[in-house]
Structure formats: structure tokens, C-alpha cells
Design a protein around this motif. Structure first.
Motif, mmCIF file in Angstrom:
data_model
loop_
_atom_site.group_PDB
_atom_site.id
_atom_site.type_symbol
_atom_site.label_atom_id
_atom_site.label_comp_id
_atom_site.label_asym_id
_atom_site.label_seq_id
_atom_site.Cartn_x
_atom_site.Cartn_y
_atom_site.Cartn_z
ATOM 1 N N ASP A 63 29.379 -7.819 33.210
ATOM 2 C CA ASP A 63 29.066 -7.922 32.020
ATOM 3 C C ASP A 63 27.935 -8.707 31.952
ATOM 4 O O ASP A 63 26.941 -8.475 30.683
ATOM 5 N N THR A 64 27.376 -9.576 32.594
ATOM 6 C CA THR A 64 25.982 -10.371 32.253
ATOM 7 C C THR A 64 24.992 -9.461 32.572
ATOM 8 O O THR A 64 23.799 -9.523 32.151
ATOM 9 N N ILE A 65 25.271 -8.378 33.673
ATOM 10 C CA ILE A 65 24.237 -7.651 33.993
ATOM 11 C C ILE A 65 23.729 -6.693 32.863
ATOM 12 O O ILE A 65 22.575 -6.377 32.172
ATOM 13 N N LEU A 66 24.949 -6.120 32.297
ATOM 14 C CA LEU A 66 25.018 -5.084 31.051
ATOM 15 C C LEU A 66 24.503 -5.653 29.804
ATOM 16 O O LEU A 66 23.990 -4.907 29.122
ATOM 17 N N GLY A 67 24.921 -7.001 29.737
ATOM 18 C CA GLY A 67 24.675 -7.521 28.351
ATOM 19 C C GLY A 67 23.393 -8.130 28.105
ATOM 20 O O GLY A 67 22.938 -8.642 27.100
ATOM 21 N N SER A 68 22.344 -8.348 29.358
ATOM 22 C CA SER A 68 21.237 -8.921 29.393
ATOM 23 C C SER A 68 19.959 -8.021 29.897
ATOM 24 O O SER A 68 18.986 -8.572 30.138
ATOM 25 N N ALA A 147 20.846 -12.286 21.871
ATOM 26 C CA ALA A 147 20.993 -12.417 20.430
ATOM 27 C C ALA A 147 22.059 -13.143 19.979
ATOM 28 O O ALA A 147 22.206 -13.870 18.993
ATOM 29 N N HIS A 148 23.252 -12.982 20.778
ATOM 30 C CA HIS A 148 24.559 -13.523 20.418
ATOM 31 C C HIS A 148 25.088 -14.446 21.442
ATOM 32 O O HIS A 148 26.168 -14.551 22.101
ATOM 33 N N SER A 149 24.023 -15.331 21.865
ATOM 34 C CA SER A 149 24.350 -16.308 23.198
ATOM 35 C C SER A 149 25.437 -17.327 22.524
ATOM 36 O O SER A 149 25.379 -17.857 21.401
ATOM 37 N N ALA A 150 26.331 -17.732 23.472
ATOM 38 C CA ALA A 150 27.294 -18.810 23.223
ATOM 39 C C ALA A 150 26.693 -20.184 23.107
ATOM 40 O O ALA A 150 27.121 -20.915 22.402
ATOM 41 N N GLN A 151 25.493 -20.366 23.681
ATOM 42 C CA GLN A 151 24.929 -21.634 23.635
ATOM 43 C C GLN A 151 23.338 -21.330 23.265
ATOM 44 O O GLN A 151 22.646 -20.856 24.073
ATOM 45 N N PHE A 208 18.238 -19.408 24.791
ATOM 46 C CA PHE A 208 19.461 -18.720 24.755
ATOM 47 C C PHE A 208 20.093 -18.974 26.251
ATOM 48 O O PHE A 208 19.424 -19.534 27.123
ATOM 49 N N THR A 209 21.349 -18.751 26.106
ATOM 50 C CA THR A 209 22.007 -18.610 27.649
ATOM 51 C C THR A 209 22.655 -17.287 27.936
ATOM 52 O O THR A 209 23.682 -17.083 26.815
ATOM 53 N N ALA A 210 22.297 -16.672 28.797
ATOM 54 C CA ALA A 210 22.692 -15.221 28.902
ATOM 55 C C ALA A 210 24.028 -15.235 29.949
ATOM 56 O O ALA A 210 24.625 -14.132 29.908
ATOM 57 N N ARG A 212 23.765 -15.832 33.124
ATOM 58 C CA ARG A 212 23.543 -15.527 34.499
ATOM 59 C C ARG A 212 22.216 -16.603 34.665
ATOM 60 O O ARG A 212 21.521 -16.648 34.127
ATOM 61 N N TRP A 213 22.524 -17.314 35.803
ATOM 62 C CA TRP A 213 21.591 -18.431 36.138
ATOM 63 C C TRP A 213 20.088 -18.018 36.474
ATOM 64 O O TRP A 213 19.441 -18.534 36.270
ATOM 65 N N ASP A 214 20.116 -16.947 37.128
ATOM 66 C CA ASP A 214 18.984 -16.279 37.479
ATOM 67 C C ASP A 214 18.012 -15.844 36.410
ATOM 68 O O ASP A 214 16.662 -16.145 36.156
ATOM 69 N N ILE A 215 18.906 -15.251 35.479
ATOM 70 C CA ILE A 215 18.157 -14.920 34.054
ATOM 71 C C ILE A 215 17.600 -16.068 33.206
ATOM 72 O O ILE A 215 16.544 -16.236 32.740
ATOM 73 N N ASP A 216 18.719 -17.030 33.124
ATOM 74 C CA ASP A 216 18.495 -18.097 32.340
ATOM 75 C C ASP A 216 17.389 -18.903 32.854
ATOM 76 O O ASP A 216 16.461 -19.915 32.219
#
Length: 430
Positions: A63-68, A147-151, A208-210, A212-216
Motif C-alpha cells: 500500500d505504501t508503494i502504490l500510494g506514493s 495529498a491525504h497524509s495522516a500526519q 507529509f508522512t507517506a 514509508r521511512w525511505d520515502i519520508d
């Protein structure tokens, strides 16, 4: 003469339940029964918890791959742009037309031109390497995990006036929404003395917080036109980010995407980027299932031990029952039911414990962190921020079928031994 009775009659259940509850002083094996029951319960619970955590980790990772990230990245093969100098470039000057054609492919939900480049991001005395994505505001709004990050910190609506930054990168730089950071690109302005680095200052308007640590920790989004200027990509784009309706079957769209992209089009899907890791997860899931199945088997073997002792202690009872008219089949079913009761009750308790544990995995991890002093789950190693769990009916069913199947199978041998006991030998010394 012994008469046949209907299989699994009520009296067979009654005798089996009576034997199962008997105390040791009465010739029972209640201690062995409890050991068997607890062992099966823990084995089934461990199996369900492991399967739930593995399913949750895989689902969250995908989900983190497909969502970001792009489901498919379309880029162009390097082409010679200056024959006299032998310079090759993969820049897409016709990116708008390509994106429009790709967006018309059935199953594609979005095709967005991108500029990509690496920079050094600095603020005060802190610095870090970052990857910049040049994208339009409209296309940025279609990336769910951004766009719809939790944090969040700041307003994404102000994206045209600055840049968006991952939360871990912002934390390492000490940046909050409204602060200004410097971005340094090694490929800057060309001068008679060579290429000088380009340094620009930008306001961080959105953090934003996606998930995934490597993305953020590495990602920055910049307005598309500004990225073209900053990275010397005027009039072109590096690639086209494609989102599709069914990411799991993205490979089925390969021929249509290549045809829409035109000559020199090349593709890189999310499965190409993460397929080996997902295959490793699948293999690990299978190995863990086999290992935990062995643990369940060991737990069920206690049923065999307990039933063998029960048959030995109940030899006199078996002889009396046989002389009263019980058939070998009835005696076998009585002791089979003794083992089946233990396996069924242990499995039911194990399912309850495993489901309860999986549904409260976050509270369990909080307790583990408290006991260990923190750091039990390191996102820099595991990629995601928390241990997820996803209960799937099929996984619970596999655990139940495995436990019950093993419990029933291991019960057959001692039950047959009880059925074949000679009543004359059993009562000889009575």
C-alpha cells in the motif's frame, strides 16, 4: 453377542467426556490433557498471529508503494541529440502529447510528466541528500499517501509557492512548514570555466508522512515548471508517472503503454522495483507456516501420550464395556473422541487467543517498547513505522484445519490400540 450401534452415539460422547475429565486418582490423565490442550492452543495462536502479521506487513508495504509511487514509470531510451558532439539524452520534449496518449489507455487513471533530480538540502548547519520530484499541483493531489497524509504540517494548497517535504527529512533538517531551505544541485549554470552548482532557496509549505521511512527521509516535491528550470530541463520531462486501476495486473497493460508511448518507450513497473522483495516475503511466509506447523504437530503428539496412558489405566473399564456388548468400533470411537475433544477445545482457545492478539497488536508492541525501553520496531530497517496485522479468514481457516487434522490423525493409533484390547486379558486379574 455384541450388537452394532450407530457411529458416534450419545453414550460414546458421554463416556469420552467422562474419561477426559477424570482425575488421576480415578485413573485419568487430566494433567496430560491440560498439557496437550495448552500446547495446541499456543501453537494455533502462534500460527494465526504469525500469518496475520505477515499478511499485514505485506499489505502495508504494498500500500505504501502504490500510494506514493508510480505504478508504472514510462521513460525514453537515450537518443542522440547532437550528432556532431555525440551527446545522448533521454529527455522527453513531447511529454505532454505522450502523457495524453497514455492517459487514454483503458485501465490508466493518471499519466503525469515528472522531473527527477538529486540535491543536497541544507538548513543552518544541517544537510542531507534528497530526491526531488517535479510535478504539477493537480497531479500531486492524486497521490494518496502524500495529498491525504495522516500526519501533515502546512497546507498542500500552497504548493505552487514552495516545496513539499517528507517528515523524516524535515525532522533531520529541523524544518517545519514556513521555513526556508537551500537546495544545491551539482548540475547548475554552464560557464566558460565549467558547470557551477545551482543553489536556490525554497519555502517549505507542506510536510507529509507517506508511511514509508525511505520515502519520508529523502523525497521533496517541487512545482513542475520550477523543477524544469532548476535542473536545466526546459521544454522537457524525465519520465511519465502512470497510475492504473488494477496495480496487481499492471503487466497486462505493457503492450498498450508501449504503443501509446511511441518509439523508444521503456517501462519500469512497481513489480520490477519491488518484485524480488515480495517474492522473498512469499517464500518466508511459506517457511514460517511449515515451521509453526511442526510446532503444532509436536503439541498434538502430547494427545497420543495422554491417550496411551489413558488406555493403560482404563484397561479394566474397556474389558467391562466389551463384555457389556460394546463393539471394537465403539471403543475406538470413545478414545478417538477423547483426543478429538482435546484438539477441538485447544484449537478453539488458540483461535480466540490468536485473533485477540492480532487485533491488539499495536497495544502489544507498545508494551514491548515499554519493557525494552523503546526501539523494538526500527522503521529505518523495516521500512514502515509500525507492526501491522491483517486477519484473513483463509489464514485462520488454514490454522484450524491443520490443528484439527493433526489432532484427529494422531488420535487414531491409541484409539485402535484400545479397541483391540482383549477383554479376557483385561479382566484376568480382576
Amino acid at each position: 453377542m455384541a450388537t452394532r450401534t450407530a457411529p458416534f452415539s450419545g453414550f460414546e460422547f458421554l463416556i469420552a467426556w467422562r474419561y477426559l475429565r477424570a482425575r488421576r486418582a480415578e485413573g485419568g490423565v487430566s494433567v496430560m490433557t491440560w498439557i496437550s490442550l495448552i500446547g495446541i492452543m499456543l501453537g494455533v495462536a502462534a500460527l494465526i498471529i504469525t500469518l496475520a502479521v505477515r499478511a499485514g506487513f505485506r499489505a502495508e508495504f504494498v500500500d505504501t508503494i502504490l500510494g506514493s509511487n508510480a505504478h508504472v514509470t514510462v521513460y525514453s531510451a537515450p537518443m542522440e541529440v547532437a550528432p556532431e558532439t555525440g551527446i545522448f539524452s533521454s529527455l522527453m520534449p513531447d511529454y505532454a502529447a505522450r502523457a495524453a496518449r497514455i492517459a487514454q489507455v483503458p485501465g490508466v487513471t493518471r499519466a503525469a510528466p515528472l522531473i527527477r533530480g538529486q540535491v543536497m538540502a541544507t538548513m543552518n548547519d544541517r544537510s542531507n541528500v534528497a530526491e526531488v520530484y517535479g510535478i504539477s499541483y493537480e497531479n500531486l493531489m492524486t497521490i494518496p499517501r502524500v495529498a491525504h497524509s495522516a500526519q501533515i504540517d502546512g497546507e498542500i494548497e500552497s504548493f505552487g509557492q514552495g516545496i513539499a517535504m517528507g517528515s523524516e527529512l524535515a525532522r533531520e533538517l529541523g524544518v517545519a512548514a514556513g521555513d526556508t531551505v537551500k537546495l544545491i544541485s551539482p548540475n547548475g549554470v554552464k560557464t566558460p570555466f565549467g558547470v557551477s552548482p545551482r543553489v536556490n532557496a525554497y519555502t517549505v509549505v507542506y510536510v507529509f508522512t507517506a508511511g514509508r521511512w525511505d520515502i519520508d527521509r529523502t523525497r521533496i516535491y517541487m512545482p513542475f515548471a520550477e523543477a524544469q528550470s532548476f535542473f536545466n530541463r526546459e521544454g522537457g520531462a524525465d519520465e511519465i508517472e502512470v497510475m492504473v486501476k488494477d496495480p496487481e495486473h499492471v503487466d497486462d497493460l505493457t503492450p498498450q503503454l508501449i504503443a501509446a508511448g511511441g518509439a523508444g518507450t521503456m517501462l519500469w513497473s512497481w513489480r520490477d522495483a519491488s518484485g524480488s522483495f515480495l517474492r522473498a516475503l512469499t517464500m518466508e511466509d511459506n517457511v514460517m507456516f511449515v515451521i509453526l506447523s511442526v510446532l503444532v504437530l509436536i503439541a498434538t503428539m502430547n494427545i497420543t501420550s495422554g491417550l496411551i496412558m489413558l488406555v493403560k489405566n482404563k484397561g479394566r473399564d474397556i474389558g467391562i464395556l466389551r463384555t457389556m456388548g460394546l463393539t471394537e468400533g465403539s471403543v475406538m470411537r470413545v478414545f478417538f473422541l477423547c483426543g478429538a475433544f482435546t484438539g477441538t477445545i485447544g484449537t478453539a482457545l488458540g483461535v480466540g487467543l490468536g485473533v485477540l492478539f492480532a487485533l491488539n497488536i499495536s497495544h502489544v508492541m507498545d508494551a514491548v517498547n515499554w519493557v525494552s525501553g523503546g526501539g523494538a520496531w526500527d522503521p529505518s530497517i523495516r521500512g514502515i513505522y509500525e507492526l501491522p496485522a491483517k486477519l484473513l479468514p483463509w489464514d485462520v481457516a488454514k490454522a484450524v484445519v491443520l490443528a484439527l487434522g493433526l489432532s484427529f490423525v494422531v488420535t487414531i493409533f491409541p484409539a485402535r490400540r484400545a479397541a483391540r484390547l482383549n477383554p479376557v486379558e483385561a479382566l484376568r486379574y480382576e
